[in-house]
Design an enzyme around this catalytic site. Structure first.
Site, PDB file in Angstrom:
ATOM      1  N   ASP A 237       0.806  -1.289   0.030  1.00 55.12           N
ATOM      2  CA  ASP A 237       0.139  -0.062  -0.082  1.00 55.12           C
ATOM      3  C   ASP A 237       0.854   1.144  -0.052  1.00 55.12           C
ATOM      4  O   ASP A 237       1.718   1.578   0.918  1.00 55.12           O
ATOM      5  CB  ASP A 237      -0.644  -0.183   1.372  1.00 55.12           C
ATOM      6  CG  ASP A 237      -1.955   1.108   1.412  1.00 55.12           C
ATOM      7  OD1 ASP A 237      -2.692   1.053   0.555  1.00 55.12           O
ATOM      8  OD2 ASP A 237      -2.022   1.805   2.151  1.00 55.12           O
ATOM      9  N   GLU A 299       1.691  -0.657  -4.918  1.00 58.92           N
ATOM     10  CA  GLU A 299       0.424   0.430  -5.014  1.00 58.92           C
ATOM     11  C   GLU A 299       1.396   1.631  -5.316  1.00 58.92           C
ATOM     12  O   GLU A 299       1.667   2.320  -4.218  1.00 58.92           O
ATOM     13  CB  GLU A 299      -0.424   0.342  -4.429  1.00 58.92           C
ATOM     14  CG  GLU A 299      -1.513   1.326  -4.583  1.00 58.92           C
ATOM     15  CD  GLU A 299      -2.292   2.218  -3.571  1.00 58.92           C
ATOM     16  OE1 GLU A 299      -3.223   2.758  -3.757  1.00 58.92           O
ATOM     17  OE2 GLU A 299      -1.518   2.364  -2.397  1.00 58.92           O
TER      18      GLU A 299
END
Ligand code: GLC
Ligand code: CA
Length: 575
Positions: A237, A299
């Site tokens: 993330d 990401e």
């Protein structure tokens, strides 16, 4: 090789004997490659996938009970958004304990069972890792609040004194991605107003200090914890956010949601700093010490593609999400350009390209593509907003998906897109849970509309999401028609479109293939990948399929004259 064409060293694009019975990890069209270079990976958003206990929130036992869905659909792997203990300030992207499961979703034993059962079906399992920030409920943050300025406990996060005589101004002008300032002032243990801490996202998500060796050691240990439990990889993330420019210089610009950095602007001091790469090299070394091909997926909302490609250099991560592809306009020139650029950038570092159209942070592509071409990507759609053309959106979404699944590399699907599911665009604002809505002063609706629990059975309570009517976000009544049981074995349904595409993709080795452009005009793109020719018509003029061609698949029925209409993709084998 002609400019823009793409072949992968050591990848054989010649026709081979086809074995359509291949199991998910044993493709037979072309030489053996690492699974992830061509994998189709399905994103599960646990709270909205399947609810086993009927409390209205999806859970791990619900996912385990539905694992056969992925086999039937024909994907290689699943990625699960976070299921760790969390106050859910940002739907679980605020992690309070990286080594456990939130009771909302089950127990650690349920995660173990999910992994075992998935592996028994030859499905790989990727979990979400959130290293940029913890939850404010993490024991480290509690310790930081109880400690004093300058303490080792505070040094795990980004604490600073405020500006101004009373220190009542934030340390710099950064704003949170969700709106409002990126800093919150704490009350010191003695009761006085004190330092400020940085949170690029919600105040419940304090940013960690990745210059601190203790933070680095902790995350290596978290990786080991899940690797030892058998996971096949991690989706990382906000991978571009861990390191901040040392001086925390002012930036002036508002942080648009997940905008990352724009091509022609200077790099913001909080994103894509060179120091992040050292972190991923350490992680890669750890993963390589494990058996199997375990992967790291970034990401990283980073542009241009060359900058993003740095995350997938040979000693770093394996893949990075291609958000430039997701955000590209639905025109032939834009699609040609983004595909070419993406392939060139990852070829330069020897990594597979990835493709993605939807995820839990963006308006679903069946709705996004129903907006007029050129509309900037909206951050949610709600009552009173311009509503997309649903039929056009679905038609284009089907064409876009068929185009995407024919591209060499790895592709990501988001739960529900195989049903052609639209965004929930009339969600009442009072039920919204994305922190974006409140923090933006109710100007940005945010991401709830793509996170609504998905429909499995048209006539069951909560459309089969769970055994009861409960659903943490309300499902629109129109969703009965999208339910899986209304689409399974129905010729022409979006679900069957996906299944067939995935079967053909595997049979023809498209994921491991190469790309040869045949046409890239104002209205048409066309390329060959192995023995399959792909053509998408964006224009109003019908385009004929070459005489004698054998049509393998099409995103909409082709008329009798065999031409390809507007917003249609066709796969065929040339005569
Ligand atoms: C990532 C996630 C998003 C989350 C944010 C903060 O962008 O995909 O859902 O809000 O990180 O963790
Ligand atoms: Ca539940």
């Amino acid at each position: 090789m002609p400019p823009g064409n793409h072949d992968r060293d050591g990848f054989d694009t010649r026709e081979k004997a086809l074995n359509t019975d291949a199991t998910p990890q044993q493709q037979s069209a072309g030489p053996a490659t690492a699974w992830w270079t061509e994998a189709v990976i399905y994103q599960i958003y646990p709270r909205s996938f399947a609810d086993a206990n009927g409390d209205g929130i999806g859970d791990l036992p619900g996912i385990t009970a539905r694992l056969d869905h992925f086999v039937e659909l024909g994907v290689d792997a699943v990625w699960l958004s976070p299921f760790y203990p969390s106050p859910q300030a940002d739907a679980g992207y605020d992690v309070a304990d990286y080594r456990d499961v939130d009771p909302l979703f089950g127990r650690l034993a349920d995660a173990d069972r999910l992994i075992t059962e998935a592996h028994a079906r030859r499905l790989r399992v990727i979990v979400d890792l959130v290293p940029n920030h913890t939850s404010s409920a993490h024991r480290w943050f509690a310790a930081a609040l109880a400690a004093t300025p300058g303490s080792p406990e505070r040094a795990r996060y980004v604490f600073r004194d405020g500006l101004g005589p009373d220190g009542d101004q934030p340390p710099n002008d950064w704003s949170s991605v969700f709106g409002g300032p990126a800093w919150t002032r704490v009350t010191e243990p003695d009761g006085r107003p004190g330092q400020w801490y940085l949170h690029l996202f919600d105040p419940g998500q304090p940013d960690l200090n990745w210059d601190n060796p203790e933070v680095r050691a902790e995350f290596l240990d978290v990786l080991r914890f899940w690797l030892d439990r058998g996971v096949d990889g991690f989706r990382v993330d906000v991978a571009h956010g861990l390191i901040k420019q040392a001086d925390l210089a002012n930036w002036q610009e508002p942080q648009e949601i997940l905008s990352g950095n724009e091509v022609d602007k200077p790099r913001p001091p909080m994103w894509d700093q060179d120091g992040v790469h050292e972190v991923y090299r350490d992680w890669r070394r750890l993963l390589d010490s494990y058996d199997g091909e375990r992967i790291l997926v970034a990401e990283a909302w980073v542009q241009p593609a060359e900058r993003l490609a740095r995350y997938v250099r040979p000693d770093e991560m394996h893949q990075a999400f291609n958000f430039e592809y997701l955000t590209a306009s639905w025109t032939a020139p834009a699609q040609y350009a983004v595909i070419t650029r993406s392939l060139e950038a990852t070829d330069a570092v020897g990594a597979p390209t990835t493709w993605v159209l939807s995820n839990h942070d963006v308006v679903r592509h069946a709705s996004r593509l129903g907006l007029p071409v050129g509309t900037p990507r909206p951050n949610g759609i709600g009552v009173g907003d311009p509503q997309p053309d649903a039929a056009l959106g679905l038609r284009r979404a089907r064409a876009a998906t068929l185009l995407m699944l024919a591209l060499p590399g790895s592709a990501y699907l988001y739960q529900g897109e195989e049903l052609g599911l639209p965004e929930h665009m009339t969600l009442p604002d009072e039920v919204r849970q994305d922190p974006t809505w409140e923090r933006s002063g109710r100007t940005e609706r945010g991401r709830d509309g793509c996170r609504v629990p998905i429909p499995w059975e048209a006539d069951a309570p909560s459309y089969g999401f769970g055994p009861t009517d409960a659903s943490w976000l309300p499902q629109p009544p129109s969703w009965a028609e999208y339910a899986l049981d209304r689409q399974r074995d129905v010729p022409g349904s979006t679900y069957e479109l996906y299944r067939t595409a995935l079967r053909l993709r595997r049979a023809h080795g498209l994921g491991r293939g190469g790309l040869y452009w045949l046409a890239s005009g104002d209205e048409v793109v066309s390329f060959r990948n192995g023995d399959v020719t792909v053509l998408t018509n964006f224009g109003a003029t019908p385009v004929p399929v070459p005489a004698g061609a054998q049509v393998l698949h099409a995103s909409a029925p082709l008329p009798d004259d065999g031409t390809v209409g507007q917003d249609v993709t066709v796969w065929f084998r040339a005569a």
